[in-house]
Structure formats: C-alpha cells, structure tokens
Design an enzyme around this catalytic site. Structure first.
Site, PDB file in Angstrom:
ATOM      1  N   CYS A 120      -9.397-104.998 -62.880  1.00 50.73           N
ATOM      2  CA  CYS A 120      -8.591-105.151 -64.095  1.00 50.73           C
ATOM      3  C   CYS A 120      -8.420-106.629 -64.430  1.00 50.73           C
ATOM      4  CB  CYS A 120      -7.233-104.474 -63.922  1.00 50.73           C
ATOM      5  SG  CYS A 120      -6.204-104.603 -65.398  1.00 50.73           S
ATOM      6  N   CYS A 175      -4.978-107.514 -65.798  1.00 44.85           N
ATOM      7  CA  CYS A 175      -3.930-107.581 -64.768  1.00 44.85           C
ATOM      8  C   CYS A 175      -4.043-108.859 -63.941  1.00 44.85           C
ATOM      9  CB  CYS A 175      -4.034-106.391 -63.810  1.00 44.85           C
ATOM     10  SG  CYS A 175      -4.340-104.808 -64.589  1.00 44.85           S
ATOM     11  N   ASP A 176      -5.273-109.213 -63.575  1.00 46.55           N
ATOM     12  CA  ASP A 176      -5.453-110.223 -62.524  1.00 46.55           C
ATOM     13  C   ASP A 176      -6.140-111.511 -62.955  1.00 46.55           C
ATOM     14  OD1 ASP A 176      -4.274-108.445 -60.730  1.00 46.55           O
ATOM     15  OD2 ASP A 176      -6.179-107.465 -60.307  1.00 46.55           O
TER      16      ASP A 176
END
Length: 314
Positions: free
Chosen positions: A138, A141-142
């Site tokens: 992701c 997300c990261d």
C-alpha cells in the site's frame, strides 16, 4: 458430530476496522453482536507497522496496537469477540445460517460481512520476511516513510500506475517493474507514468529477490527477454499486482463484481439479500483505507439496526 446451534441478532464476520466499528455501533445500540475474527484477527492492519494517517493518533500507532484498541472498545460495550473462521453460509431463508470452523452453527437475524481483502504477493521468501520492513502492498499507507529515497513498485495496471505517481511525489526515484513489454493500465494512466521524469519503467522485468537482512536495501531483477540480472539499491519495495477480496464463501448468495467484491446498494451497506450487509474492503476496491473501512462499518451497523427495528415492528 453433534452441532451446537446459537441464535444471535447481529453476527459480524471479520475483525478489521470495518468489523470492529460495526461491533461498537451495534453493541452500543443494545444488539449484543457476536463477532468472529476470521483467519487474520485484526485484518491487514496487523501486518502494517506504523499507521500515521488515521485521525486521532498524532504520533502514529502500530497497526496491531490500533486493532487491539478497536477490539477493547467493541468488547467494552458488550460485543462477544470469538476466534473462528466462517466455513459455510446459507442465506436462502431467514434466519441466516452461518457455520464456523465446520462445527458451530449460528442462526443470525442479520449478518454484517467485513471479511476484507488480501493483497496479492509475488510469493518470494524475502518479500514475506521483509514485509513491514520496507516491503508494502500500500503506497498510500506507507509511501511517506520513504520520503526522498529510491523505491520500486511492481505492477502494470491502473493501481500500480496511480501508486507509482503517488510515490514519485514523495520519493527521489521510482523504478516500476513491468513483466511484459506493455502495461494493462488505461492510456491516460500510462501516459502519466511515462511522462514523469522520476519514474523509470523497467520492461520485461521480474523480481528474483528483495535484498536486505533487517530491512530492504535493494532488489535483484531479471530481464526475462535477455536473461540479464542486476541488483539495484532501493529502500522501499511496493507490490501493486491487485487484491483478492475474502468473499468466496458467500458467492452462491451475494451479488459480486467480476473480481469478487460484494456489490452494495449505493449509499448503504445493503446487499441483494435482506438482512445481510457488507462493509470494508470486502466491498471497496477503490479506497481500501482503515478510515473508510471504519466509516462503512458504522453504516452497516446502522442499516442492520434499522432493519431489525422494521422487521420487529412488522
């Protein structure tokens, strides 16, 4: 083997942000929900290290710890959280019949499906070992953790292009590994990637190994046309080859799209079966974030509560 049968008003299947949020709302409404965690209690967030984009945690929080907080909050209001995997369902009549671990039978007036989706992986040992230590599925997300660094992303569809463009805004360089000599992505997404000076597309390229002991330090790649191998230094390795919704067990009853995502009536968590609701990544192939999953979990619980009130009045 004798089967135990249990009757419940609200049965929640799955235990990520969607399932636990549904449980918090349903238990506060006095519906005494029972939640089965599924095979990965806490869902995808349990393999995510730092969560920095969920409101209310200014210093960030570890994914597993956050899911523990969600669980405690659900239990505080009376949710029964149980470990178990749903192995069969029968939604042809009411109450809905759900079988857990092939041995427990539950008769439920309403069912909330929050089984999530699982990222597809390349299947490398090093990818599994370094998951959460530079390997991620992701970018949204990261990606932030790799600000100003060089990273790679594997994939050739719209999601991969979108994530490569997202990473290019944050990182100093993005290698995009495409297995064939063309992409599956739409023309507009391909153009966006090919015109971005920070993205280098490596065609006919497969990953042999993600390199690093404690965290990602590089990758060994193979050109499947020339047979040439090379190692490139990177600190982040993103896999964007798709997600698989965990919905197989419902396919005989619930309407889904061609990828297996559950179709809900727009603006609601309702499925084609009365009294069965879906939330989180099992029905969302677009956003796939903890905060959107929690939002749909709230919707599912409120829809279930209204449904129960209406059926009881009849």
């Amino acid at each position: 083997m004798s089967q135990e049968i249990e009757k419940v008003k609200v049965l929640i299947i799955g235990s990520g942000p969607a399932g636990y949020t549904a449980a918090i709302y349903a238990s506060r409404a006095g519906l005494n929900p029972v939640l089965y965690t599924g095979g990965q209690p806490g869902g995808q967030l349990t393999i995510t290290t730092d969560v920095e984009n969920y409101p209310g945690y200014p210093d960030g929080i570890m994914g597993p710890e956050m899911m523990e907080d969600f669980r405690k909050q659900a239990e505080k209001f009376g949710t029964q959280v149980r470990y178990g995997l749903v192995t069969a369902v029968d939604f042809s009549a009411r109450p809905h019949v759900v079988t857990v671990d092939d041995q427990v039978t539950v008769h439920a007036d309403t069912v909330i499906i929050s089984t999530g989706a699982s990222a597809k992986w390349l299947g490398l040992e090093s990818e599994t070992r370094l998951n959460g230590r530079g390997v991620s599925a992701c970018a949204v997300c990261d990606g932030f953790f790799f600000r100003g660094q060089e990273v790679a992303i594997v994939g050739a569809g719209d999601t991969a292009c979108e994530e490569a463009s997202y990473l290019a805004n944050i990182c100093s360089k993005v290698y995009m590994l495409v297995r064939r000599e063309e992409m599956r992505a739409s023309q507009i997404m391909q153009k966006r990637v090919l015109n971005n000076p920070k993205i280098e597309v490596l065609w006919n390229t497969e990953t042999e190994e993600v390199l690093g002991d404690q965290e990602v330090t590089g990758m060994r790649i193979l050109n499947n046309k020339t047979g040439e191998k090379k190692e490139i230094e990177i600190s982040g390795f993103f896999v964007a080859i798709g997600h698989q919704p965990n919905t197989e067990v419902f396919k005989d009853f619930i309407h889904m799209d061609e990828s297996g995502y559950i179709k809900t009536i727009p603006g609601t968590a309702k499925t084609n079966i009365e009294g069965v609701f879906a939330c989180g990544d099992a029905q969302d192939n677009v956003y796939r974030q903890a905060v959107t999953a929690a939002g749909t979990g709230c919707m599912a619980a409120l829809d279930a509560e209204r449904y129960l009130a209406e059926t009881e009045n009849h």
